[in-house]
Design an enzyme around this catalytic site. Sequence first.
Site, PDB file in Angstrom:
ATOM      1  N   HIS A  50     -28.816  32.931 -27.290  1.00  0.00           N
ATOM      2  CA  HIS A  50     -28.289  34.104 -27.988  1.00  0.00           C
ATOM      3  C   HIS A  50     -29.180  35.325 -27.785  1.00  0.00           C
ATOM      4  O   HIS A  50     -28.772  36.450 -28.072  1.00  0.00           O
ATOM      5  CB  HIS A  50     -28.124  33.807 -29.474  1.00  0.00           C
ATOM      6  N   GLU A 154     -25.842  20.004 -33.363  1.00  0.00           N
ATOM      7  CA  GLU A 154     -25.309  21.094 -34.186  1.00  0.00           C
ATOM      8  C   GLU A 154     -23.787  21.061 -34.271  1.00  0.00           C
ATOM      9  O   GLU A 154     -23.162  22.094 -34.525  1.00  0.00           O
ATOM     10  CB  GLU A 154     -25.810  22.455 -33.677  1.00  0.00           C
ATOM     11  N   ASP A 180     -24.736  26.493 -36.687  1.00  0.00           N
ATOM     12  CA  ASP A 180     -23.564  25.898 -36.038  1.00  0.00           C
ATOM     13  C   ASP A 180     -23.123  24.632 -36.749  1.00  0.00           C
ATOM     14  O   ASP A 180     -21.918  24.384 -36.879  1.00  0.00           O
ATOM     15  CB  ASP A 180     -23.871  25.604 -34.561  1.00  0.00           C
TER      16      ASP A 180
HETATM   17  C1  3PY Z   1     -28.111  27.117 -35.161  1.00  0.00           C
HETATM   18  O1  3PY Z   1     -28.549  27.149 -36.318  1.00  0.00           O
HETATM   19  O2  3PY Z   1     -26.940  26.860 -34.863  1.00  0.00           O
HETATM   20  C2  3PY Z   1     -29.019  27.405 -34.066  1.00  0.00           C
HETATM   21  O3  3PY Z   1     -28.643  27.278 -32.927  1.00  0.00           O
HETATM   22  C3  3PY Z   1     -30.390  27.919 -34.379  1.00  0.00           C
HETATM   23  O4  3PY Z   1     -30.544  29.150 -33.761  1.00  0.00           O
HETATM   24 MG    MG Z   2     -26.630  26.940 -32.675  1.00  0.00          MG
END
Ligand code: 3PY
Ligand code: MG
Length: 263
Positions: A50, A154, A180
């Site tokens: 990101h 995630e 995520d």
């Molecule tokens: C998330 O929390 O999804 C991440 O990828 C941390 O940046």
């Molecule tokens: Mg993430």
Amino acid sequence: MTTDMNGFAGRLKRRENGGMISGWVGIPDPMLVNHLAQEGFDTIVLDMQHGMWDMTSAASGIAHVRLAGKPAIARIPVGDFAAASRLLDAGASAIIAPMINSADDARALVKATKYPPLGERSWGPSLALNHFGLPAEDYLQTANSLTVTIAMVETRTALDAIDEILAVDGIDGIFVGPSDLSIALSNGARLAPDSAAIDQALATALARCRAHGKVICAFGGDGARAGEYLKLGLDLVIAGTETAQLRAGARTAIQAARKIADS
Ligand code: 3PY
Ligand code: MG
């Protein structure tokens, strides 16, 4: 402050000093990471998913983190396993790969980040040899244990497959992405990285990592959240982004100035 940069993987796996706190930088400026690395961080993550780093700026960023005596970590864009290999060539001590949802994803990551017999990382660690200060043959023999391959968990799919992911030889640990994961667990309804659902997922992930003898890391939005993670027993935590820290520092300075001026 100098640390044993080449000993990073060992120190992480031994959870020395109660776990590591890492910086997290998306602004693609090698000088900025050099400044941030002067603080008490154990390492700095360059976020290429990101954040705005490209390969050239990331290679320079890795050098500037190491110039401050700290090992550097890179988070690659989703599925960009070729970048993982190049970042290790540039001297990264660890790779964080987002959205690893299955054992197949994990194997593809290992293929790019570990030399045989674990994977198929292609030879060419030009800058890594300089940074690690090792002859080519020694780097070949030790790179698989000197560098760390971390799969991000995630999604709900990844959480369900966590044992299969952790069982892949060459995966050194996982990194929980709570933003995520919170979106996934709520079917897109909520961004709640600090919720009870995430705490429960973290506890499960921690137990599974310990069962497999592998490390667990997570993103914390601020220092307090990072502290909770360390207390829980995580091995490496993030205490917010560089932009959040920069803006909080600016806010604190302005408030301090106004407080005295107005008194
Ligand atoms: C998330 O929390 O999804 C991440 O990828 C941390 O940046
Ligand atoms: Mg993430």
